[in-house]
Design a protein around this motif. Structure first.
Motif, PDB file in Angstrom:
ATOM      1  N   HIS A 259       0.830  -1.210   0.000  1.00 39.69           N
ATOM      2  CA  HIS A 259       0.000   0.000   0.000  1.00 39.69           C
ATOM      3  C   HIS A 259       0.866   1.262   0.000  1.00 39.69           C
ATOM      4  CE1 HIS A 259      -3.343  -2.686   0.940  1.00 39.69           C
ATOM      5  NE2 HIS A 259      -4.165  -1.663   0.778  1.00 39.69           N
ATOM      6  N   VAL A 260       1.883   1.280   0.830  1.00 34.64           N
ATOM      7  CA  VAL A 260       2.710   2.479   0.984  1.00 34.64           C
ATOM      8  C   VAL A 260       3.468   2.803  -0.301  1.00 34.64           C
ATOM      9  CG1 VAL A 260       4.779   3.363   2.130  1.00 34.64           C
ATOM     10  CG2 VAL A 260       2.947   2.372   3.482  1.00 34.64           C
ATOM     11  N   ILE A 261       4.108   1.812  -0.905  1.00 31.64           N
ATOM     12  CA  ILE A 261       4.929   2.039  -2.096  1.00 31.64           C
ATOM     13  C   ILE A 261       4.090   2.576  -3.243  1.00 31.64           C
ATOM     14  CG2 ILE A 261       6.286   0.885  -3.881  1.00 31.64           C
ATOM     15  CD1 ILE A 261       7.304  -1.016  -1.672  1.00 31.64           C
ATOM     16  N   ARG A 262       2.959   1.934  -3.520  1.00 30.63           N
ATOM     17  CA  ARG A 262       2.107   2.378  -4.634  1.00 30.63           C
ATOM     18  C   ARG A 262       1.547   3.772  -4.388  1.00 30.63           C
ATOM     19  NH1 ARG A 262      -2.130  -2.031  -6.519  1.00 30.63           N
ATOM     20  NH2 ARG A 262      -2.937  -1.639  -4.426  1.00 30.63           N
ATOM     21  N   THR A 263       1.137   4.041  -3.146  1.00 29.54           N
ATOM     22  CA  THR A 263       0.506   5.321  -2.844  1.00 29.54           C
ATOM     23  C   THR A 263       1.499   6.471  -2.928  1.00 29.54           C
ATOM     24  OG1 THR A 263      -1.053   4.176  -1.391  1.00 29.54           O
ATOM     25  CG2 THR A 263      -0.882   6.556  -1.154  1.00 29.54           C
ATOM     26  N   ILE A 264       2.698   6.296  -2.411  1.00 29.99           N
ATOM     27  CA  ILE A 264       3.702   7.360  -2.480  1.00 29.99           C
ATOM     28  C   ILE A 264       4.009   7.701  -3.928  1.00 29.99           C
ATOM     29  CG2 ILE A 264       6.097   7.963  -2.002  1.00 29.99           C
ATOM     30  CD1 ILE A 264       5.916   6.367   0.571  1.00 29.99           C
ATOM     31  N   SER A 265       4.116   6.680  -4.774  1.00 30.19           N
ATOM     32  CA  SER A 265       4.395   6.915  -6.193  1.00 30.19           C
ATOM     33  C   SER A 265       3.338   7.813  -6.830  1.00 30.19           C
ATOM     34  CB  SER A 265       4.469   5.574  -6.938  1.00 30.19           C
ATOM     35  OG  SER A 265       4.662   5.779  -8.318  1.00 30.19           O
ATOM     36  N   CYS A 266       2.066   7.564  -6.517  1.00 31.03           N
ATOM     37  CA  CYS A 266       0.980   8.380  -7.084  1.00 31.03           C
ATOM     38  C   CYS A 266       0.971   9.796  -6.511  1.00 31.03           C
ATOM     39  CB  CYS A 266      -0.365   7.716  -6.825  1.00 31.03           C
ATOM     40  SG  CYS A 266      -0.738   6.362  -7.948  1.00 31.03           S
ATOM     41  N   TRP A 267       1.208   9.932  -5.203  1.00 35.33           N
ATOM     42  CA  TRP A 267       1.158  11.247  -4.582  1.00 35.33           C
ATOM     43  C   TRP A 267       2.314  12.135  -5.018  1.00 35.33           C
ATOM     44  CZ3 TRP A 267      -2.309  14.109  -2.032  1.00 35.33           C
ATOM     45  CH2 TRP A 267      -3.496  13.468  -1.639  1.00 35.33           C
ATOM     46  N   LEU A 268       3.416  11.555  -5.447  1.00 36.77           N
ATOM     47  CA  LEU A 268       4.498  12.364  -5.997  1.00 36.77           C
ATOM     48  C   LEU A 268       4.085  12.989  -7.329  1.00 36.77           C
ATOM     49  CD1 LEU A 268       7.566  10.132  -5.091  1.00 36.77           C
ATOM     50  CD2 LEU A 268       7.005  12.381  -4.161  1.00 36.77           C
ATOM     51  N   ILE A 269       3.232  12.318  -8.083  1.00 33.44           N
ATOM     52  CA  ILE A 269       2.690  12.916  -9.306  1.00 33.44           C
ATOM     53  C   ILE A 269       1.720  14.045  -8.952  1.00 33.44           C
ATOM     54  CG2 ILE A 269       1.458  12.464 -11.469  1.00 33.44           C
ATOM     55  CD1 ILE A 269       4.204  11.194 -11.297  1.00 33.44           C
ATOM     56  N   VAL A 270       0.985  13.885  -7.845  1.00 34.51           N
ATOM     57  CA  VAL A 270       0.135  14.982  -7.365  1.00 34.51           C
ATOM     58  C   VAL A 270       0.994  16.204  -7.050  1.00 34.51           C
ATOM     59  CG1 VAL A 270      -1.435  15.735  -5.545  1.00 34.51           C
ATOM     60  CG2 VAL A 270      -1.622  13.422  -6.441  1.00 34.51           C
ATOM     61  N   LEU A 271       2.124  15.983  -6.367  1.00 30.60           N
ATOM     62  CA  LEU A 271       3.025  17.083  -6.039  1.00 30.60           C
ATOM     63  C   LEU A 271       3.610  17.712  -7.308  1.00 30.60           C
ATOM     64  CD1 LEU A 271       4.973  15.690  -2.944  1.00 30.60           C
ATOM     65  CD2 LEU A 271       3.057  17.284  -2.975  1.00 30.60           C
ATOM     66  N   ALA A 272       3.861  16.891  -8.320  1.00 27.94           N
ATOM     67  CA  ALA A 272       4.341  17.433  -9.598  1.00 27.94           C
ATOM     68  C   ALA A 272       3.274  18.326 -10.229  1.00 27.94           C
ATOM     69  CB  ALA A 272       4.719  16.292 -10.546  1.00 27.94           C
ATOM     70  N   SER A 273       2.010  17.945 -10.100  1.00 31.51           N
ATOM     71  CA  SER A 273       0.907  18.770 -10.612  1.00 31.51           C
ATOM     72  C   SER A 273       0.866  20.108  -9.884  1.00 31.51           C
ATOM     73  CB  SER A 273      -0.436  18.044 -10.426  1.00 31.51           C
ATOM     74  OG  SER A 273      -0.422  16.769 -11.005  1.00 31.51           O
ATOM     75  N   ILE A 274       1.018  20.064  -8.570  1.00 22.80           N
ATOM     76  CA  ILE A 274       1.009  21.295  -7.776  1.00 22.80           C
ATOM     77  C   ILE A 274       2.220  22.164  -8.135  1.00 22.80           C
ATOM     78  CG2 ILE A 274       1.097  22.222  -5.428  1.00 22.80           C
ATOM     79  CD1 ILE A 274      -0.310  19.655  -4.500  1.00 22.80           C
ATOM     80  N   ASP A 275       3.369  21.532  -8.356  1.00 22.46           N
ATOM     81  CA  ASP A 275       4.571  22.278  -8.738  1.00 22.46           C
ATOM     82  C   ASP A 275       4.370  23.007 -10.063  1.00 22.46           C
ATOM     83  OD1 ASP A 275       7.665  22.698  -8.585  1.00 22.46           O
ATOM     84  OD2 ASP A 275       7.291  21.873 -10.585  1.00 22.46           O
ATOM     85  N   ARG A 276       3.737  22.362 -11.034  1.00 18.43           N
ATOM     86  CA  ARG A 276       3.473  23.020 -12.319  1.00 18.43           C
ATOM     87  C   ARG A 276       2.529  24.201 -12.132  1.00 18.43           C
ATOM     88  NH1 ARG A 276       7.291  23.171 -15.231  1.00 18.43           N
ATOM     89  NH2 ARG A 276       8.153  22.894 -13.147  1.00 18.43           N
TER      90      ARG A 276
ATOM     91  N   MET B 191       7.619  29.036  -4.880  1.00 20.73           N
ATOM     92  CA  MET B 191       7.329  27.739  -4.263  1.00 20.73           C
ATOM     93  C   MET B 191       7.767  26.574  -5.141  1.00 20.73           C
ATOM     94  SD  MET B 191       6.018  28.360  -1.322  1.00 20.73           S
ATOM     95  CE  MET B 191       5.220  26.800  -0.909  1.00 20.73           C
ATOM     96  N   SER B 192       7.997  26.857  -6.422  1.00 22.16           N
ATOM     97  CA  SER B 192       8.507  25.831  -7.334  1.00 22.16           C
ATOM     98  C   SER B 192      10.026  25.903  -7.335  1.00 22.16           C
ATOM     99  CB  SER B 192       7.963  26.063  -8.751  1.00 22.16           C
ATOM    100  OG  SER B 192       8.528  25.146  -9.664  1.00 22.16           O
ATOM    101  N   SER B 193      10.653  25.142  -6.440  1.00 23.45           N
ATOM    102  CA  SER B 193      12.112  25.151  -6.311  1.00 23.45           C
ATOM    103  C   SER B 193      12.600  23.764  -5.936  1.00 23.45           C
ATOM    104  CB  SER B 193      12.540  26.163  -5.249  1.00 23.45           C
ATOM    105  OG  SER B 193      12.117  25.751  -3.962  1.00 23.45           O
ATOM    106  N   LEU B 194      13.887  23.541  -6.125  1.00 23.95           N
ATOM    107  CA  LEU B 194      14.466  22.234  -5.796  1.00 23.95           C
ATOM    108  C   LEU B 194      14.379  21.955  -4.300  1.00 23.95           C
ATOM    109  CD1 LEU B 194      17.643  22.251  -8.072  1.00 23.95           C
ATOM    110  CD2 LEU B 194      15.575  20.883  -8.379  1.00 23.95           C
ATOM    111  N   LYS B 195      14.587  22.990  -3.480  1.00 24.08           N
ATOM    112  CA  LYS B 195      14.526  22.813  -2.039  1.00 24.08           C
ATOM    113  C   LYS B 195      13.132  22.375  -1.607  1.00 24.08           C
ATOM    114  CE  LYS B 195      15.236  25.252   2.345  1.00 24.08           C
ATOM    115  NZ  LYS B 195      15.606  26.548   2.985  1.00 24.08           N
ATOM    116  N   VAL B 196      12.106  23.058  -2.119  1.00 23.35           N
ATOM    117  CA  VAL B 196      10.720  22.694  -1.791  1.00 23.35           C
ATOM    118  C   VAL B 196      10.408  21.281  -2.276  1.00 23.35           C
ATOM    119  CG1 VAL B 196       8.300  23.236  -2.254  1.00 23.35           C
ATOM    120  CG2 VAL B 196       9.906  25.081  -1.754  1.00 23.35           C
ATOM    121  N   ALA B 197      10.896  20.940  -3.468  1.00 18.53           N
ATOM    122  CA  ALA B 197      10.633  19.610  -4.028  1.00 18.53           C
ATOM    123  C   ALA B 197      11.213  18.509  -3.147  1.00 18.53           C
ATOM    124  CB  ALA B 197      11.207  19.516  -5.441  1.00 18.53           C
TER     125      ALA B 197
END
Length: 320
Positions: free
Chosen positions: A99-116, A129-135
């Motif tokens: 559960h943890v591995i699959r979910t983290i993978s998907c939520w990182l794409i959510v964070l990529a959406s927010i970063d864009r 807010m779109s920076s390497l440190k924040v990422a």
């Protein structure tokens, strides 16, 4: 043997063959594509992009899906070797990690959406807010948060006995009946399926709106702005393609989960159990495409990704 028994055997055979073929297909193409993803995202040009940080770590977790989860599922679904039923410790550990591995993978794409969305904003304060440190901070934070949120699995998962598609009573690593099973379905929908998909769609739409406003503000004749806009647009294409695959891959299993929860207390004959087992196991395999398809989506949708991939291939063919 009655015609019903023949039909049930045919359904069970079809289930095993379909799930095994889909799993092997996912494993082979996932291992190749995700490995190439790692190589491309470690290129100096892409390492400067915050969005690439999310894609890189999402790829790392997807690799764990391919090399850890899939082999176990192939043994379980294709050869009836379910190690999670050996003892309670393996049961809880396996389900928790899956559960943890699959979910983290998907939520990182959510964070990529927010970063864009941050990156495309017309306000400088939001763009910062779109920076390497924040990422990096966001990647570590979401990983720890999901581990905490899934920790109840360790408590309410157990080895239970249930009827399989052939009508036999078999051991299974599953959540306990009652409120625990309802909570498990609800938590799956919130953390892995519906909620992440909705957030991805929402922030992708908001990003598109920001880009339209940005074109009205930024002069079109500046060469530097054209390069930046080209890079941002291609990252957005990668993101939208990934979001589309995740939504399409997880939605069928989400519907099946809701159906299973709604009909859990109904009396079912063996034929219905066999059909439901077929649907459940096939739709349970489809979400793997959300993890293995990223390389092929990125290659199709982004010129810069293809350019970096070709540089790697040229370097391998002509090292000197």
């Amino acid at each position: 043997m009655s015609s019903i028994n023949v039909t049930i055997n045919q359904i069970n055979t079809t289930t095993t063959v379909l799930v095994t073929v889909l799993s092997f297909f996912s494993f082979v193409f996932g291992a190749i594509g995700l490995t190439l993803n790692i190589l491309v995202f470690r290129r100096p040009f892409l390492r400067r992009e915050p969005c690439a940080v999310y894609f890189f770590w999402s790829t790392c977790y997807s690799l764990l899906v391919v090399f850890v989860i899939m082999p176990v599922r192939i043994l379980s679904d294709g050869y009836n070797i379910d190690i999670s039923t050996y003892n309670i410790v393996i049961c809880k550990t396996e389900i928790f990690l899956f559960h943890v591995i699959r979910t983290i993978s998907c939520w990182l794409i959510v964070l990529a959406s927010i970063d864009r969305y941050f990156n495309s904003s017309t306000k400088a304060q939001i763009r910062r807010m779109s920076s390497l440190k924040v990422a990096r901070i966001a990647t570590a934070s979401i990983s720890i948060l999901i581990i905490i949120l899934y920790s109840p699995i360790i408590i309410y998962y157990d080895i239970t006995y249930s009827t399989n598609g052939s009508g036999n009573i078999v051991p299974k690593c599953n959540s306990r009946e009652g409120i625990n099973r309802s909570f498990d379905v609800f938590w799956f929908l919130i953390l892995y399926s519906l909620f992440p998909s909705l957030l991805m769609v929402l922030f992708s739409f908001l990003t598109i709106m920001n880009l339209r406003r940005h074109r009205q503000i930024v002069p079109r004749d500046l060469g530097n702005n054209l390069v930046v806009r080209r890079t941002d647009t291609q990252f957005l294409r990668m993101l939208i393609a990934q979001v589309f695959v995740i939504v399409v891959s997880t939605l069928p299993f989400c519907i099946v989960q809701i159906y299973g929860w709604y009909t859990a207390n109904l009396a079912k004959n063996v034929l219905r159990l066999a059909v439901e087992n077929l649907i459940y196991r096939v739709t349970g395999t489809i979400p793997y495409f959300a993890h293995i398809s990223s390389f092929y989506m990125y290659t199709l949708t982004r010129t810069i990704f293809r350019e970096e991939l070709f540089k790697i291939m040229k370097r391998c063919c002509h090292p000197n």
